[in-house]
Design an enzyme around this catalytic site. Structure first.
Site, PDB file in Angstrom:
ATOM      1  N   PHE A   1      -4.174   8.341 -14.214  1.00  0.00           N
ATOM      2  CA  PHE A   1      -4.807   7.053 -14.511  1.00  0.00           C
ATOM      3  C   PHE A   1      -4.298   6.036 -13.495  1.00  0.00           C
ATOM      4  O   PHE A   1      -3.101   5.797 -13.380  1.00  0.00           O
ATOM      5  CB  PHE A   1      -4.474   6.569 -15.928  1.00  0.00           C
ATOM      6  CG  PHE A   1      -5.165   5.266 -16.262  1.00  0.00           C
ATOM      7  CD1 PHE A   1      -6.446   5.270 -16.798  1.00  0.00           C
ATOM      8  CD2 PHE A   1      -4.555   4.054 -16.018  1.00  0.00           C
ATOM      9  CE1 PHE A   1      -7.103   4.076 -17.081  1.00  0.00           C
ATOM     10  CE2 PHE A   1      -5.195   2.852 -16.297  1.00  0.00           C
ATOM     11  CZ  PHE A   1      -6.478   2.870 -16.828  1.00  0.00           C
TER      12      PHE A   1
ATOM     13  N   THR B   1      -9.458 -14.839  -3.003  1.00  0.00           N
ATOM     14  CA  THR B   1      -9.091 -16.247  -3.189  1.00  0.00           C
ATOM     15  C   THR B   1      -7.632 -16.400  -3.575  1.00  0.00           C
ATOM     16  O   THR B   1      -6.876 -17.143  -2.953  1.00  0.00           O
ATOM     17  CB  THR B   1      -9.990 -16.899  -4.259  1.00  0.00           C
ATOM     18  OG1 THR B   1     -11.341 -16.869  -3.816  1.00  0.00           O
ATOM     19  CG2 THR B   1      -9.574 -18.351  -4.493  1.00  0.00           C
TER      20      THR B   1
ATOM     21  N   LYS C   1       2.392  -4.476 -14.877  1.00  0.00           N
ATOM     22  CA  LYS C   1       2.896  -4.366 -16.247  1.00  0.00           C
ATOM     23  C   LYS C   1       4.225  -5.094 -16.460  1.00  0.00           C
ATOM     24  O   LYS C   1       4.250  -6.315 -16.538  1.00  0.00           O
ATOM     25  CB  LYS C   1       2.952  -2.899 -16.669  1.00  0.00           C
ATOM     26  CG  LYS C   1       1.552  -2.313 -16.891  1.00  0.00           C
ATOM     27  CD  LYS C   1       1.574  -1.036 -17.660  1.00  0.00           C
ATOM     28  CE  LYS C   1       0.190  -0.459 -17.864  1.00  0.00           C
ATOM     29  NZ  LYS C   1      -0.597  -1.181 -18.864  1.00  0.00           N
TER      30      LYS C   1
ATOM     31  N   ASP D   1       2.240   5.180  -7.646  1.00  0.00           N
ATOM     32  CA  ASP D   1       1.731   4.213  -8.617  1.00  0.00           C
ATOM     33  C   ASP D   1       2.799   3.993  -9.694  1.00  0.00           C
ATOM     34  O   ASP D   1       2.935   4.781 -10.624  1.00  0.00           O
ATOM     35  CB  ASP D   1       0.429   4.750  -9.223  1.00  0.00           C
ATOM     36  CG  ASP D   1      -0.152   3.829 -10.289  1.00  0.00           C
ATOM     37  OD1 ASP D   1       0.542   2.888 -10.729  1.00  0.00           O
ATOM     38  OD2 ASP D   1      -1.303   4.064 -10.703  1.00  0.00           O
TER      39      ASP D   1
END
Length: 496
Positions: free
Chosen positions: A218, A380, A355, A324
Site C-alpha cells: 500500500f 502551490t 503519519k 516508504d
C-alpha cells in the site's frame, strides 16, 4: 488572535478529568514513571458503542459528509495521552492512534506550546507558497526539525502534503532522474520531439517507464501511488492505472525460529523474481518502492537479509530504491526509521514519510535527484510550514523523553505478553509477528472484524489490516502499564 489560539490549544487542566476518574482500576504492573501524569488510569465504557450522542452527531454529519468509513466521533478536548474520548464520555485506550498517525499523545503540552507561538500563527494565517514565497525562517525550520530527523546518508528533503503525495513526488523524482541519465546529464536540454510528444502524452516526452512495487503493498490513493498499491481491490476499482509491475513479497511462516529454512528460501525466491522483473519488464523499471513492513496489506514482514538483497539488486541494475516509511517511520518499530533495522551498506535513494511526522515528504542525498529545471517538482504549497513546525516539536518530545527507546522496551514487554496469550489461546492469536520491532505488532484472528468491534465494548480502540490481521499501532508514549491493561482486555475479549 494569539489569546484565542492559546485558549483553544492549551492542555485542559486536570480538574476537567474528574468525570473520568471513577474508573474501575485493575491491578497493573508499575513500570517507569508515566509520561502523562493526568491521563485516565484505565478505559471506561458507559454506553453502548456507538452511544446516543455519537449516533445523533453521526446522523447530522451524514447530511453533509460521507460517514461510511466512520470509526467514532471523538471529543478531542477531553482526550489525553493514550486515551481517546468519544461524545458519550466513553474512554478508550487507543492502540491504533487514529491510523498510526498520533505520535506523542492527545493534548500533548509540548505540541500545544509549539502551536501557541508567533511563528506558528504566521505559518497558519500567511501560509506561504513555498516554491515561490518561502518565509525568511523556512531554512531554519527545516534545519532544526526535518533534517535533524533525516535518515543516515540523506541530507535534503522535499516537503509534501500527505503520504500519497510524498510517494507521488518521489516517483516523479525517480523518473526525471532516469531520463536525465539517459539524456546525458542535467546540462543536456530536452529535444523538440520531447517537448511536442509530452503534450499529447506520448513518447519520448512521456516515456513508458515504471515503478515496481510488491504484492499486498500500500503506497497511497493518488494516481501514481495507487498504481503501486496492491492491498485491496476497493482502493483501485474504476481508476485508470499505469502499466507497472508487482513482485512477490515474502510470505513468511511463524514462529520464525521454527521455519528458518523455508523462510530463507521464500525470500530468495522473491528476490530472484524481483530481479527478473527489473530486467525483463516491457516498461523499464526506474525505481523499486517497498514498505519495511507491509501495513495496510496485512502487516507482512521480511528479514533484513531480504532488504539487503533488494538493495543490492537495485544498485546492480541502476534502479532507484525508495523506502516508504509513511507508516513505519518516526519511532514505531523501536528505531526512528524502520530501515535502520536492516544495516544497509548504502542508504536508500529516497525515503518517504508522513503519519507520525504529522507532515510529509521525502528525504534524499544525491543532488542529481533534484530536477535540473525549476517548476518540474512543484505545486502551490509544497508542504506546510505549520506542520513542519509541529514535527520539530514532535522530534523534540521524542528526543527529550527518549521515546524511541521506550517504544523498543515496551514493545519487547508487550510482545512477551502476547506470546503468553498466544500459547494459552492459539485459536485466537495466530501468526504473531513483530518481535524486536517495537510496538509494531500484529497477529491473525479467525474472527477479526467481530473482534475489532467488540474491543470497543471493553474500552480499546484497535485496528486491522489485510484480510485477517489485528494490528497494534500505539503511540510512542505507550508504556508497560498500558501494555498490562491491553493484555488484560485482550484476554477478556478472547474468553468472551
Amino acid at each position: 488572535m494569539a489569546s484565542a489560539l492559546r485558549s483553544r490549544l492549551n492542555v485542559r487542566p486536570a480538574a476537567c478529568f474528574r468525570a473520568t476518574r471513577s474508573f474501575s482500576t485493575a491491578s497493573v504492573r508499575r513500570g517507569p514513571q508515566p509520561f502523562v501524569a493526568d491521563e485516565p488510569k484505565a478505559p471506561s465504557v458507559q454506553t453502548a458503542i456507538p452511544g446516543p450522542k455519537n449516533q445523533a452527531a453521526a446522523k447530522e454529519l451524514d447530511e453533509v459528509f460521507d460517514i461510511r468509513s466512520l470509526n467514532l466521533l471523538a471529543d478531542y478536548s477531553k482526550s489525553v495521552g493514550n486515551y481517546l474520548v468519544d461524545l458519550d464520555g466513553n474512554v478508550f485506550l487507543d492502540v491504533y492512534a487514529q491510523i498510526a498517525s498520533i505520535p506523542v499523545g492527545y493534548n500533548n503540552p509540548h505540541l500545544a506550546k509549539a502551536a501557541n507561538t508567533p511563528e506558528m500563527i504566521r505559518a497558519l494565517i500567511d501560509r506561504p507558497a513555498l516554491g515561490n514565497f518561502p518565509s525568511a525562517d523556512w531554512s531554519h525550520i527545516v534545519r532544526t526539525g526535518l533534517l535533524k530527523a533525516a535518515p543516515k546518508g540523506l541530507n535534503q528533503v522535499f516537503t509534501a502534503l500527505s503520504g500519497s503525495d510524498a510517494n507521488e513526488t518521489a516517483y516523479k523524482a525517480a523518473f526525471m532522474y532516469r531520463r536525465q541519465q539517459e539524456r546525458g546529464g542535467p546540462d543536456v536540454d530536452f529535444s523538440e520531439a520531447e517537448y511536442k510528444s509530452a503534450m499529447i502524452n506520448q513518447s519520448p516526452g512521456s516515456p513508458q517507464l515504471s515503478i515496481m512495487s510488491f504484492k499486498s503493498a500500500f503506497h497511497g490513493r493518488l494516481f501514481g501511488s495507487l498504481s503501486t498499491t496492491r492491498s485491496k481491490p476497493i482502493h483501485k476499482l474504476d481508476i485508470p492505472a499505469f502499466d507497472w509491475p508487482q513482485a512477490p513479497f515474502p510470505a513468511l511462516k511463524y514462529p520464525l525460529e521454527e521455519h528458518v529454512k523455508e523462510n530463507a528460501e521464500e525470500e530468495q525466491r522473491c528476490l530472484q523474481e524481483a530481479e527478473r522483473i527489473i530486467k525483463e519488464f516491457h516498461n523499464p523499471v526506474a525505481a523499486v518502492v517497498v514498505e519495511p513492513i507491509q501495513s495496510e496489506g496485512g502487516d507482512n514482514h521480511a528479514s533484513p537479509a531480504f532488504f539487503q538483497g533488494l538493495r543490492d539488486i537495485t544498485k546492480r541494475n541502476n534502479v532507484l530504491f525508495i523506502v516508504d516509511e509513511v507508516q513505519t517511520g518516526v519511532g514505531a518499530t523501536g528505531k526512528f526509521w524502520a530501515h535502520d533495522h536492516w544495516n544497509l551498506q548504502s542508504p536508500p535513494d529516497l525515503v518517504t514519510f508522513s503519519k507520525k511526522a504529522q507532515t510529509a515528504g521525502y528525504y534524499y542525498g544525491n543532488p542529481a535527484l533534484r530536477p535540473n529545471k525549476p517548476y518540474r517538482q512543484f505545486n502551490t504549497w509544497m508542504g506546510d510550514p505549520a506542520r513542519a513546525i509541529l514535527f520539530r516539536a514532535i522530534y523534540e518530545e521524542i528526543e527529550s523523553k527518549d521515546l524511541v527507546r521506550n517504544t523498543a522496551i515496551t514493545g519487547d514487554y508487550l510482545y512477551g505478553g502476547l506470546e503468553s496469550l498466544a500459547k494459552k489461546y492459539p485459536h485466537a492469536i495466530q501468526n504473531l509477528r513483530g518481535k524486536g520491532q517495537g510496538t509494531f505488532i500484529a497477529w491473525d484472528s479467525p474472527n477479526r472484524d467481530e473482534f475489532l468491534v467488540k474491543a470497543k465494548s471493553v474500552g480499546v480502540n484497535i485496528g486491522g489490516s489485510g484480510a485477517s490481521a489485528v494490528r497494534l499501532r500505539p503511540m510512542l508514549i505507550f508504556q508497560q502499564h498500558h501494555a498490562d491493561i491491553l493484555l488484560e482486555k485482550l484476554e477478556t475479549l478472547i474468553k468472551a
